[in-house]
Enzyme design. Structure first.
Site, PDB file in Angstrom:
ATOM      1  N   PRO A 194       7.211  36.476  36.324  1.00 28.10           N
ATOM      2  CA  PRO A 194       7.650  35.293  35.579  1.00 28.10           C
ATOM      3  C   PRO A 194       6.481  34.355  35.297  1.00 28.10           C
ATOM      4  O   PRO A 194       5.687  34.056  36.182  1.00 28.10           O
ATOM      5  CB  PRO A 194       8.667  34.649  36.530  1.00 28.10           C
ATOM      6  CG  PRO A 194       9.134  35.769  37.402  1.00 28.10           C
ATOM      7  CD  PRO A 194       7.944  36.667  37.569  1.00 28.10           C
ATOM      8  N   GLU A 195       6.367  33.920  34.045  1.00 27.13           N
ATOM      9  CA  GLU A 195       5.301  33.006  33.663  1.00 27.13           C
ATOM     10  C   GLU A 195       5.915  31.646  33.335  1.00 27.13           C
ATOM     11  O   GLU A 195       7.088  31.410  33.598  1.00 27.13           O
ATOM     12  CB  GLU A 195       4.510  33.593  32.496  1.00 27.13           C
ATOM     13  CG  GLU A 195       3.811  34.902  32.871  1.00 27.13           C
ATOM     14  CD  GLU A 195       2.831  35.395  31.825  1.00 27.13           C
ATOM     15  OE1 GLU A 195       2.457  34.621  30.931  1.00 27.13           O
ATOM     16  OE2 GLU A 195       2.430  36.568  31.899  1.00 27.13           O
ATOM     17  N   LYS A 201       3.694  27.165  37.463  1.00 26.24           N
ATOM     18  CA  LYS A 201       4.766  28.134  37.673  1.00 26.24           C
ATOM     19  C   LYS A 201       5.595  27.809  38.913  1.00 26.24           C
ATOM     20  O   LYS A 201       6.360  28.646  39.388  1.00 26.24           O
ATOM     21  CB  LYS A 201       4.183  29.542  37.794  1.00 26.24           C
ATOM     22  CG  LYS A 201       3.437  30.002  36.546  1.00 26.24           C
ATOM     23  CD  LYS A 201       2.855  31.385  36.752  1.00 26.24           C
ATOM     24  CE  LYS A 201       1.956  31.779  35.589  1.00 26.24           C
ATOM     25  NZ  LYS A 201       1.351  33.113  35.769  1.00 26.24           N
ATOM     26  N   HIS A 231      18.251  41.946  48.647  1.00 25.92           N
ATOM     27  CA  HIS A 231      17.145  41.061  48.251  1.00 25.92           C
ATOM     28  C   HIS A 231      17.581  39.619  48.005  1.00 25.92           C
ATOM     29  O   HIS A 231      16.791  38.827  47.495  1.00 25.92           O
ATOM     30  CB  HIS A 231      16.407  41.591  47.013  1.00 25.92           C
ATOM     31  CG  HIS A 231      15.995  43.022  47.119  1.00 25.92           C
ATOM     32  ND1 HIS A 231      15.219  43.497  48.154  1.00 25.92           N
ATOM     33  CD2 HIS A 231      16.255  44.094  46.325  1.00 25.92           C
ATOM     34  CE1 HIS A 231      15.012  44.802  47.985  1.00 25.92           C
ATOM     35  NE2 HIS A 231      15.628  45.181  46.900  1.00 25.92           N
ATOM     36  N   ARG A 278      10.436  42.117  45.649  1.00 24.70           N
ATOM     37  CA  ARG A 278       9.085  42.383  46.171  1.00 24.70           C
ATOM     38  C   ARG A 278       8.641  41.369  47.222  1.00 24.70           C
ATOM     39  O   ARG A 278       7.620  41.566  47.865  1.00 24.70           O
ATOM     40  CB  ARG A 278       8.082  42.407  45.016  1.00 24.70           C
ATOM     41  CG  ARG A 278       8.416  43.447  43.954  1.00 24.70           C
ATOM     42  CD  ARG A 278       7.294  43.574  42.943  1.00 24.70           C
ATOM     43  NE  ARG A 278       7.736  44.259  41.743  1.00 24.70           N
ATOM     44  CZ  ARG A 278       6.955  44.527  40.702  1.00 24.70           C
ATOM     45  NH1 ARG A 278       5.688  44.166  40.726  1.00 24.70           N
ATOM     46  NH2 ARG A 278       7.427  45.154  39.640  1.00 24.70           N
ATOM     47  N   LYS A 290     -19.435  27.775  29.392  1.00 23.92           N
ATOM     48  CA  LYS A 290     -18.848  28.838  30.216  1.00 23.92           C
ATOM     49  C   LYS A 290     -19.143  30.198  29.588  1.00 23.92           C
ATOM     50  O   LYS A 290     -18.908  30.406  28.402  1.00 23.92           O
ATOM     51  CB  LYS A 290     -17.336  28.643  30.379  1.00 23.92           C
ATOM     52  CG  LYS A 290     -16.978  27.465  31.273  1.00 23.92           C
ATOM     53  CD  LYS A 290     -15.537  27.506  31.702  1.00 23.92           C
ATOM     54  CE  LYS A 290     -15.187  26.333  32.609  1.00 23.92           C
ATOM     55  NZ  LYS A 290     -15.914  26.381  33.886  1.00 23.92           N
ATOM     56  N   ARG A 319      -6.485  42.832  34.755  1.00 27.15           N
ATOM     57  CA  ARG A 319      -5.214  42.713  34.035  1.00 27.15           C
ATOM     58  C   ARG A 319      -5.293  43.464  32.720  1.00 27.15           C
ATOM     59  O   ARG A 319      -6.334  43.492  32.058  1.00 27.15           O
ATOM     60  CB  ARG A 319      -4.874  41.238  33.756  1.00 27.15           C
ATOM     61  CG  ARG A 319      -4.883  40.332  34.966  1.00 27.15           C
ATOM     62  CD  ARG A 319      -3.860  40.739  36.016  1.00 27.15           C
ATOM     63  NE  ARG A 319      -2.497  40.620  35.531  1.00 27.15           N
ATOM     64  CZ  ARG A 319      -1.789  39.493  35.563  1.00 27.15           C
ATOM     65  NH1 ARG A 319      -2.334  38.377  36.043  1.00 27.15           N
ATOM     66  NH2 ARG A 319      -0.556  39.466  35.125  1.00 27.15           N
TER      67      ARG A 319
END
EC number: 3.2.2.23
Length: 271
Positions: free
Chosen positions: A2-3, A57, A90, A109, A151, A260
């Site tokens: 989830p973002e 988040k 769960h 998880r 950067k 990623r």
């Protein structure tokens, strides 16, 4: 995982059931999440929930005694259910409310978190050094241009750095960079002001659209009513490596960046 949009959708879904409601019990079936769940029954039982907020988040549930900090981890979800709902696999935590509803935390998880904070928010180690919210005015082209100055890291890694801007995870970083025409490996400090301005606008638009459409459904996300999100149907690059670009027809490339999956179009996204 989830973002930001998924957490915002969850916040919007649970808030009407929580705010001004009194906590009558806290049931912890399994305290073994990312960090051990603290035994806070004495602190929270009898407390009235004053506000439900999102920071990055994290979902923050405020009472006069302190704040519950919830993170959904890789596969967590929160649902509002009747108090007598059967317990399923769960289902680790129930926050029981005087209204006869429960806020149930499910996490296959167990990489999420359910914590308690009585300190000022800016003093909590998980919240203290977070960057601006991407949907708020503090996140603008002037800010991002300054934050990225000099950067040398890849622009995608900077976009996913919570010290620079919070909540832009892998899905939406891929999508925003594609929409802005920026190669994910471009050196952050060398992206010009015009492109940065476009990128900021795309981040805001894509996140707002995902929230409006209910979040992204890939594997695990469901909203507070147990329903899936639908934004996955609108993704242009994420999860589409080897498919054709929706803009030019070129095959999309896929690489690993910061461990990623990163998908981009080598034609539409120039360095």
């Amino acid at each position: 995982m989830p973002e930001l949009p998924e957490v915002e959708v969850t916040k919007q879904g649970v808030s009407p059931y929580l705010i001004d409601n009194r906590v009558t019990d806290l049931i912890i079936r399994n305290p073994s999440l990312r960090w051990p769940v603290p035994d806070i029954a004495k602190q929270i039982i009898g407390q009235t929930i004053r506000a439900v907020r999102r920071r990055a988040k994290y979902l923050l549930i405020d009472t006069d005694a302190g704040t519950t900090i919830v993170h959904l981890g890789m596969s967590g979800s929160l649902r509002i259910l009747p108090i007598n709902s059967p317990v399923e696999k769960h289902d680790h935590i129930d926050l029981v409310l005087a209204s006869g509803k429960i806020l149930r935390y499910n996490d296959p998880r167990r990489f999420g978190a359910w914590l308690w904070n009585e300190l000022p928010e800016q003093a909590h180690p998980l919240l203290a050094k977070l960057g601006p919210e991407p949907l708020e005015s503090a996140f603008n082209s002037s800010y991002l241009l300054s934050a990225l100055a000099n950067k040398k890291k890849a622009i995608k890694l900077c976009l996913m750095d919570n010290h620079i801007v919070v909540g832009v995870g892998n899905i939406y970083a891929n999508e925003a960079l594609f929409a802005a025409g920026i190669h994910p490996q471009a050196e952050a400090g060398k992206v010009d002001a015009e492109r940065i301005s476009i990128l900021v606008a795309e981040v805001k638009q894509i996140l707002a659209r995902a929230i409006k459409q209910g979040g992204t459904t890939l594997k695990d996300f469901t909203n507070a009513e147990g329903k899936p999100g639908y934004f996955a149907q609108k993704l242009h690059v994420y999860g589409r490596g080897g498919d054709t670009c929706t803009h030019c027809g070129q095959l999309l490339s896929e690489i690993r960046l910061g461990q990623r999956a990163t998908v981009f179009c080598s034609i539409c996204q120039q360095r």
